[in-house]
Design a protein around this motif. Structure first.
Motif, PDB file in Angstrom:
ATOM      1  N   GLY A   1     -98.054 -17.614 -92.025  1.00 52.23           N
ATOM      2  CA  GLY A   1     -98.017 -16.607 -93.025  1.00 52.23           C
ATOM      3  C   GLY A   1     -96.598 -16.120 -93.250  1.00 52.23           C
ATOM      4  N   ILE A   2     -96.429 -15.317 -94.251  1.00 46.86           N
ATOM      5  CA  ILE A   2     -95.138 -14.706 -94.568  1.00 46.86           C
ATOM      6  C   ILE A   2     -95.121 -13.307 -93.975  1.00 46.86           C
ATOM      7  CG2 ILE A   2     -93.646 -13.898 -96.427  1.00 46.86           C
ATOM      8  CD1 ILE A   2     -94.820 -16.161 -98.143  1.00 46.86           C
ATOM      9  N   PHE A   3     -94.104 -13.033 -93.162  1.00 46.45           N
ATOM     10  CA  PHE A   3     -94.001 -11.737 -92.502  1.00 46.45           C
ATOM     11  C   PHE A   3     -92.929 -10.847 -93.112  1.00 46.45           C
ATOM     12  CE2 PHE A   3     -95.780 -14.490 -89.190  1.00 46.45           C
ATOM     13  CZ  PHE A   3     -96.947 -13.790 -88.931  1.00 46.45           C
ATOM     14  N   SER A   4     -91.894 -11.437 -93.715  1.00 43.91           N
ATOM     15  CA  SER A   4     -90.815 -10.653 -94.296  1.00 43.91           C
ATOM     16  C   SER A   4     -90.322 -11.318 -95.567  1.00 43.91           C
ATOM     17  CB  SER A   4     -89.634 -10.533 -93.328  1.00 43.91           C
ATOM     18  OG  SER A   4     -89.991  -9.814 -92.184  1.00 43.91           O
ATOM     19  N   VAL A   5     -89.875 -10.487 -96.515  1.00 50.24           N
ATOM     20  CA  VAL A   5     -89.269 -10.972 -97.747  1.00 50.24           C
ATOM     21  C   VAL A   5     -87.894 -10.327 -97.853  1.00 50.24           C
ATOM     22  CG1 VAL A   5     -89.403 -10.995-100.268  1.00 50.24           C
ATOM     23  CG2 VAL A   5     -91.484 -11.241 -98.898  1.00 50.24           C
ATOM     24  N   TYR A   6     -86.866 -11.159 -98.025  1.00 49.78           N
ATOM     25  CA  TYR A   6     -85.486 -10.687 -98.203  1.00 49.78           C
ATOM     26  C   TYR A   6     -84.975 -11.226 -99.528  1.00 49.78           C
ATOM     27  CZ  TYR A   6     -85.290  -9.307 -93.287  1.00 49.78           C
ATOM     28  OH  TYR A   6     -85.517  -8.691 -92.089  1.00 49.78           O
ATOM     29  N   ILE A   7     -84.469 -10.345-100.402  1.00 48.95           N
ATOM     30  CA  ILE A   7     -83.824 -10.765-101.641  1.00 48.95           C
ATOM     31  C   ILE A   7     -82.339 -10.466-101.472  1.00 48.95           C
ATOM     32  CG2 ILE A   7     -83.640 -10.423-104.130  1.00 48.95           C
ATOM     33  CD1 ILE A   7     -86.611  -9.656-104.090  1.00 48.95           C
ATOM     34  N   ILE A   8     -81.528 -11.545-101.579  1.00 52.66           N
ATOM     35  CA  ILE A   8     -80.098 -11.466-101.313  1.00 52.66           C
ATOM     36  C   ILE A   8     -79.359 -11.908-102.566  1.00 52.66           C
ATOM     37  CG2 ILE A   8     -78.248 -12.312 -99.810  1.00 52.66           C
ATOM     38  CD1 ILE A   8     -80.540 -13.044 -97.801  1.00 52.66           C
ATOM     39  N   ASN A   9     -78.293 -11.170-102.969  1.00 51.83           N
ATOM     40  CA  ASN A   9     -77.520 -11.582-104.144  1.00 51.83           C
ATOM     41  C   ASN A   9     -76.529 -12.683-103.760  1.00 51.83           C
ATOM     42  OD1 ASN A   9     -75.402 -10.275-102.890  1.00 51.83           O
ATOM     43  ND2 ASN A   9     -75.364  -8.567-104.321  1.00 51.83           N
ATOM     44  N   HIS A  20     -93.918  -7.179 -93.661  1.00 53.43           N
ATOM     45  CA  HIS A  20     -95.374  -7.072 -93.633  1.00 53.43           C
ATOM     46  C   HIS A  20     -95.831  -7.576 -92.277  1.00 53.43           C
ATOM     47  CE1 HIS A  20     -99.448  -6.767 -95.016  1.00 53.43           C
ATOM     48  NE2 HIS A  20     -99.669  -8.006 -94.595  1.00 53.43           N
ATOM     49  N   ASN A  21     -95.620  -6.753 -91.267  1.00 55.53           N
ATOM     50  CA  ASN A  21     -96.008  -7.127 -89.911  1.00 55.53           C
ATOM     51  C   ASN A  21     -97.239  -6.338 -89.513  1.00 55.53           C
ATOM     52  OD1 ASN A  21     -93.770  -8.759 -89.653  1.00 55.53           O
ATOM     53  ND2 ASN A  21     -92.524  -7.167 -88.728  1.00 55.53           N
ATOM     54  N   PRO A  22     -98.214  -7.012 -88.951  1.00 50.64           N
ATOM     55  CA  PRO A  22     -99.308  -6.246 -88.367  1.00 50.64           C
ATOM     56  C   PRO A  22     -98.746  -5.394 -87.225  1.00 50.64           C
ATOM     57  CG  PRO A  22     -99.498  -8.586 -87.824  1.00 50.64           C
ATOM     58  CD  PRO A  22     -98.337  -8.436 -88.753  1.00 50.64           C
ATOM     59  N   THR A  23     -99.508  -4.471 -86.751  1.00 50.62           N
ATOM     60  CA  THR A  23     -99.004  -3.593 -85.701  1.00 50.62           C
ATOM     61  C   THR A  23     -98.478  -4.419 -84.539  1.00 50.62           C
ATOM     62  OG1 THR A  23    -101.204  -3.438 -84.744  1.00 50.62           O
ATOM     63  CG2 THR A  23    -100.570  -1.702 -86.277  1.00 50.62           C
ATOM     64  N   ARG A  24     -97.323  -4.025 -84.065  1.00 51.72           N
ATOM     65  CA  ARG A  24     -96.709  -4.755 -82.953  1.00 51.72           C
ATOM     66  C   ARG A  24     -97.453  -4.409 -81.665  1.00 51.72           C
ATOM     67  NH1 ARG A  24     -91.058  -6.323 -83.808  1.00 51.72           N
ATOM     68  NH2 ARG A  24     -90.623  -6.064 -85.995  1.00 51.72           N
ATOM     69  N   PRO A  25     -97.711  -5.419 -80.850  1.00 56.88           N
ATOM     70  CA  PRO A  25     -98.428  -5.139 -79.610  1.00 56.88           C
ATOM     71  C   PRO A  25     -97.577  -4.292 -78.659  1.00 56.88           C
ATOM     72  CG  PRO A  25     -97.699  -7.422 -79.659  1.00 56.88           C
ATOM     73  CD  PRO A  25     -97.386  -6.827 -80.996  1.00 56.88           C
ATOM     74  N   GLU A  26     -98.213  -3.316 -78.055  1.00 53.13           N
ATOM     75  CA  GLU A  26     -97.544  -2.476 -77.081  1.00 53.13           C
ATOM     76  C   GLU A  26     -98.270  -2.617 -75.750  1.00 53.13           C
ATOM     77  OE1 GLU A  26     -97.687   1.394 -78.843  1.00 53.13           O
ATOM     78  OE2 GLU A  26     -95.966   0.998 -80.125  1.00 53.13           O
ATOM     79  N   VAL A  27     -97.511  -2.524 -74.667  1.00 54.34           N
ATOM     80  CA  VAL A  27     -98.061  -2.658 -73.329  1.00 54.34           C
ATOM     81  C   VAL A  27     -97.807  -1.355 -72.595  1.00 54.34           C
ATOM     82  CG1 VAL A  27     -97.938  -3.951 -71.171  1.00 54.34           C
ATOM     83  CG2 VAL A  27     -97.582  -5.130 -73.336  1.00 54.34           C
ATOM     84  N   GLU A  28     -98.864  -0.787 -72.056  1.00 54.36           N
ATOM     85  CA  GLU A  28     -98.737   0.453 -71.300  1.00 54.36           C
ATOM     86  C   GLU A  28     -99.131   0.181 -69.856  1.00 54.36           C
ATOM     87  OE1 GLU A  28     -99.804   5.137 -71.983  1.00 54.36           O
ATOM     88  OE2 GLU A  28    -100.427   3.626 -73.422  1.00 54.36           O
ATOM     89  N   LYS A  29     -98.288   0.582 -68.916  1.00 53.14           N
ATOM     90  CA  LYS A  29     -98.511   0.254 -67.504  1.00 53.14           C
ATOM     91  C   LYS A  29     -98.055   1.418 -66.639  1.00 53.14           C
ATOM     92  CE  LYS A  29     -98.582  -3.376 -64.329  1.00 53.14           C
ATOM     93  NZ  LYS A  29     -99.822  -3.015 -63.703  1.00 53.14           N
ATOM     94  N   THR A  30     -98.749   1.616 -65.529  1.00 52.74           N
ATOM     95  CA  THR A  30     -98.376   2.629 -64.551  1.00 52.74           C
ATOM     96  C   THR A  30     -97.603   1.959 -63.421  1.00 52.74           C
ATOM     97  OG1 THR A  30    -100.332   3.917 -65.090  1.00 52.74           O
ATOM     98  CG2 THR A  30     -99.249   4.412 -63.005  1.00 52.74           C
ATOM     99  N   PHE A  31     -96.455   2.533 -63.070  1.00 53.90           N
ATOM    100  CA  PHE A  31     -95.569   1.970 -62.054  1.00 53.90           C
ATOM    101  C   PHE A  31     -95.426   2.932 -60.892  1.00 53.90           C
ATOM    102  CE2 PHE A  31     -94.230   0.033 -66.016  1.00 53.90           C
ATOM    103  CZ  PHE A  31     -94.088  -1.297 -65.671  1.00 53.90           C
ATOM    104  N   SER A  32     -95.120   2.349 -59.718  1.00 56.12           N
ATOM    105  CA  SER A  32     -94.783   3.141 -58.546  1.00 56.12           C
ATOM    106  C   SER A  32     -93.295   2.965 -58.254  1.00 56.12           C
ATOM    107  CB  SER A  32     -95.629   2.709 -57.341  1.00 56.12           C
ATOM    108  OG  SER A  32     -95.402   1.346 -57.063  1.00 56.12           O
ATOM    109  N   PHE A  33     -92.753   3.843 -57.423  1.00 53.99           N
ATOM    110  CA  PHE A  33     -91.327   3.793 -57.102  1.00 53.99           C
ATOM    111  C   PHE A  33     -91.078   2.761 -56.021  1.00 53.99           C
ATOM    112  CE2 PHE A  33     -87.382   5.272 -55.191  1.00 53.99           C
ATOM    113  CZ  PHE A  33     -86.628   5.542 -56.327  1.00 53.99           C
ATOM    114  N   PRO A  34     -90.054   1.954 -56.075  1.00 53.51           N
ATOM    115  CA  PRO A  34     -89.042   1.828 -57.127  1.00 53.51           C
ATOM    116  C   PRO A  34     -89.542   0.944 -58.257  1.00 53.51           C
ATOM    117  CG  PRO A  34     -88.486   0.341 -55.353  1.00 53.51           C
ATOM    118  CD  PRO A  34     -89.733   1.101 -54.921  1.00 53.51           C
ATOM    119  N   LEU A  35     -88.989   1.164 -59.436  1.00 55.07           N
ATOM    120  CA  LEU A  35     -89.356   0.395 -60.625  1.00 55.07           C
ATOM    121  C   LEU A  35     -88.829  -1.026 -60.481  1.00 55.07           C
ATOM    122  CD1 LEU A  35     -90.726   0.860 -63.385  1.00 55.07           C
ATOM    123  CD2 LEU A  35     -88.454   1.290 -64.306  1.00 55.07           C
TER     124      LEU A  35
END
Length: 123
Positions: A1-9, A20-35
């Motif tokens: 599919g087409i995700f972006s249209v750029y018109i350049i002179n 025209h991007n569908p929602t970007r996937p996000e990842v949510e995670k719980t971490f302990s110390f140290p990261l």
């Protein structure tokens, strides 16, 4: 599919751009110390520099910490993200990662690069 249209002179300037991007996937995670992920500041955003796990990849940026949205290097409440992640008393901590959106400057640089490639290819 087409995700972006750029018109350049002909001079390489960006006239129009539409993503025209569908929602970007996000990842949510719980971490302990140290990261175990190595984070760094890149273009005034906190991004993953080293270490991939559970869908979190190098280049993903921090979108939120414990439900507080990130705005560049800082959280919406004004705290520095790297300072929050560096303090052991804040753990366990919930971090949301995602692919950062292109800034206007990055879109202009991309358009000029596409123009250069087209000019070289059409010779």
């Amino acid at each position: 599919g087409i995700f972006s249209v750029y018109i350049i002179n002909k001079a390489g300037g960006l006239i129009f751009q539409h993503d025209h991007n569908p929602t970007r996937p996000e990842v949510e995670k719980t971490f302990s110390f140290p990261l175990e992920l190595h984070l760094k500041v890149y273009d005034d955003k906190i991004v993953v520099a080293f270490g991939e796990r559970d869908g979190i990849k190098v280049g993903h940026s921090v979108m939120a910490v414990n439900g507080v949205a990130a705005e560049g290097r800082f959280l919406k409440d004004g705290r520095d993200i790297l300072e929050v992640l560096g303090m052991q008393e804040n753990y366990p901590i919930n971090i949301k990662f995602g692919r950062p959106n292109l800034t206007t400057n990055e879109r202009i640089m991309l358009a000029s690069m596409l123009h250069s490639l087209f000019a070289i290819g059409s010779q």
